[in-house]
Design an enzyme around this catalytic site. Structure first.
Site, mmCIF file in Angstrom:
data_model
loop_
_atom_site.group_PDB
_atom_site.id
_atom_site.type_symbol
_atom_site.label_atom_id
_atom_site.label_comp_id
_atom_site.label_asym_id
_atom_site.label_seq_id
_atom_site.Cartn_x
_atom_site.Cartn_y
_atom_site.Cartn_z
ATOM 1 N N SER A 138 -35.143 -9.216 -31.009
ATOM 2 C CA SER A 138 -34.084 -8.980 -30.018
ATOM 3 C C SER A 138 -34.606 -9.063 -28.589
ATOM 4 O O SER A 138 -33.813 -9.209 -27.645
ATOM 5 C CB SER A 138 -33.445 -7.606 -30.252
ATOM 6 O OG SER A 138 -34.386 -6.563 -30.029
ATOM 7 N N ASN A 139 -35.938 -8.978 -28.407
ATOM 8 C CA ASN A 139 -36.518 -9.072 -27.059
ATOM 9 C C ASN A 139 -36.414 -10.479 -26.487
ATOM 10 O O ASN A 139 -36.380 -10.666 -25.267
ATOM 11 C CB ASN A 139 -37.996 -8.683 -27.080
ATOM 12 C CG ASN A 139 -38.262 -7.274 -27.549
ATOM 13 O OD1 ASN A 139 -39.305 -7.003 -28.128
ATOM 14 N ND2 ASN A 139 -37.340 -6.354 -27.330
ATOM 15 N N ARG B 64 -34.373 -12.193 -23.404
ATOM 16 C CA ARG B 64 -34.652 -12.008 -21.979
ATOM 17 C C ARG B 64 -36.142 -11.875 -21.661
ATOM 18 O O ARG B 64 -36.546 -12.065 -20.514
ATOM 19 C CB ARG B 64 -33.915 -10.761 -21.456
ATOM 20 C CG ARG B 64 -34.413 -9.481 -22.103
ATOM 21 C CD ARG B 64 -33.401 -8.345 -22.072
ATOM 22 N NE ARG B 64 -33.904 -7.196 -22.832
ATOM 23 C CZ ARG B 64 -33.849 -7.103 -24.157
ATOM 24 N NH1 ARG B 64 -33.345 -8.072 -24.861
ATOM 25 N NH2 ARG B 64 -34.320 -6.038 -24.773
ATOM 26 N N ASN C 96 -36.166 3.591 -18.434
ATOM 27 C CA ASN C 96 -35.665 4.945 -18.677
ATOM 28 C C ASN C 96 -36.058 5.854 -17.519
ATOM 29 O O ASN C 96 -37.048 5.617 -16.822
ATOM 30 C CB ASN C 96 -36.198 5.491 -20.005
ATOM 31 C CG ASN C 96 -37.702 5.630 -20.012
ATOM 32 O OD1 ASN C 96 -38.257 6.641 -19.568
ATOM 33 N ND2 ASN C 96 -38.401 4.596 -20.498
ATOM 34 N N CYS D 224 -30.523 -0.813 -21.570
ATOM 35 C CA CYS D 224 -30.108 -2.171 -21.950
ATOM 36 C C CYS D 224 -29.756 -2.266 -23.425
ATOM 37 O O CYS D 224 -28.878 -3.037 -23.810
ATOM 38 C CB CYS D 224 -31.209 -3.172 -21.603
ATOM 39 S SG CYS D 224 -31.462 -3.371 -19.831
ATOM 40 N N CYS E 293 -25.864 5.644 -33.012
ATOM 41 C CA CYS E 293 -25.371 4.480 -32.271
ATOM 42 C C CYS E 293 -26.414 3.383 -32.448
ATOM 43 O O CYS E 293 -27.051 3.303 -33.498
ATOM 44 C CB CYS E 293 -25.124 4.821 -30.803
ATOM 45 S SG CYS E 293 -26.578 5.471 -29.960
#
Length: 384
Positions: free
Chosen positions: A74-75, A78, A136, A198, A346
């Site tokens: 998933s990195n 970007r 964060n 993000c 989530c």
């Protein structure tokens, strides 16, 4: 910045940096300053990827990278520093290999660790400039405070969805004073879960590329003494409208680091400061790991599973829980049982943590557990 007279260039280096050297406002002297400089980049993700690539290409002599994460598929949307072959590798090691292949004339130092109050000052000590690419608030406050206490300039950036921010903090001014820092901009952190990262809120992949490149620009300006760095200014970039706004930042008299009456003289507990755990050192909400959740499922432990993501996320993948989006959680609180454990989750844990705080404050629930790391952690655990 360090002295640069002893840093000579080979013919190959002179050819490589020729476009810099022929710039009238830059020249050989500025390039020597880059070679002599040591820059620490905190995080090698969306912001760190372009930042590291351009610092390496520009010829910054020593680049440090601090990161504890590994490359995930998933990195790659970007984090352009990495490729498919790097998936599963430690980010700092994959980054080192990529940067050394880009520029063999520089040195790369890796700090394969999470930057924390216990190690931040030791890591930062040997560098001239620090650039923060974290995502964060505890890390942002930690890096800021460490830079102020160490007397280091900090180049800051942040991204969320379609908006980016960039500024320069704690820069030494001509009058001998330090410029504003992150605590002058944000004296207090937002409530936990209020601002999604993000992984929760999403980000347009090209945006961190733009903001990380801006960070690289500011680092180069600070090192070389070229142009006017963004000290005392915050630039906000709206990618959708392609608009930039600039706001002045002034030092606050009540800044606990360097105001009129400083109260912070050493690094503190930043998870506690940002409300992620209580004064006893415990997490402010109860959590359960992905492994523990699997044990509950396999042992027949009675519990209720609630998914607080959006319907479109649920359709892509889910754990079989009941779907109650975060925005509806209070209105549908009656659906949560009080006679058994209730696990909320989530994507990565931020929204479900916010939901739990809301439910505990409004309705007095005491049987709620947050799935640490969310569905991402659960899916990752199934691969081991």
């Amino acid at each position: 910045m360090p002295a640069h007279q002893d840093f000579e260039f080979s013919n190959a280096e002179l050819a490589r940096y020729d476009r810099h050297i022929i710039l009238p406002q830059f020249g050989l002297a500025a390039q020597q300053k880059l070679k002599a400089a040591k820059v620490l980049v905190v995080g090698s993700g969306g912001l760190g990827s372009p930042l590291l690539l351009y610092l390496a290409a520009a010829g910054v002599g020593t680049i440090g990278i601090v990161d504890f994460d590994v490359v995930d598929d998933s990195n790659l949307q970007r984090q352009v520093l990495f490729g498919k072959n790097d998936i599963g590798a430690a980010k700092v090691l994959a980054a080192k290999s990529r940067l050394e292949s880009l520029n063999p004339y520089i040195g790369i130092r890796v700090h394969q660790a999470q930057i924390r109050s216990e190690n931040a000052l030791d890591i930062i000590r040997d560098y001239d400039v620090v650039a923060d690419g974290s995502d964060n608030f505890p890390t942002r406050y930690l890096v800021n405070d460490a830079c102020v206490l160490s007397g280091k300039p900090l180049v800051f950036a942040a991204v969320s969805q379609f908006e980016g921010q960039v500024s320069v903090f704690n820069l030494l001014q001509d009058n001998g004073e330090r410029g504003p820092n992150y605590r002058d901009l944000h004296p207090e952190p937002p409530a936990p879960g209020l601002v999604p990262n993000c992984a929760e809120g999403g980000v347009l992949g090209v945006l961190p590329g733009i903001m990380g490149s801006m960070q690289a620009l500011e680092v180069i300006k600070i090192i070389s003494g070229t142009g006017e760095p963004l000290s005392g200014r915050l630039v906000i970039f709206d990618a959708l409208g392609f608009q930039m706004r600039s706001f002045n930042i002034r030092r606050r008299a009540d800044n606990p680091l360097n105001g009129n009456h400083p109260t912070i003289t050493e690094l503190i507990d930043y998870e506690l400061f940002c409300g992620l755990k209580n004064a006893t050192g415990e997490q402010s909400i109860k959590e359960i790991s992905a492994e523990e959740l699997r044990e509950w499922q396999q042992s027949g432990e009675p519990f209720q599973l609630i998914d607080v993501r959006e319907p479109h996320e649920y359709e892509v993948s889910n754990l079989g829980g009941e779907l109650i989006p975060l925005a509806d959680i209070s209105a549908q609180a009656q659906r949560l049982g009080r006679d058994r454990k209730v696990v909320l989750h989530c994507r990565s844990g931020a929204r479900s943590a916010q939901a739990i705080r809301e439910l505990e404050e409004k309705f007095g629930f005491d049987n709620l557990y947050n799935l640490s790391g969310g569905i991402l952690a659960y899916q990752a655990s199934s691969k081991h």
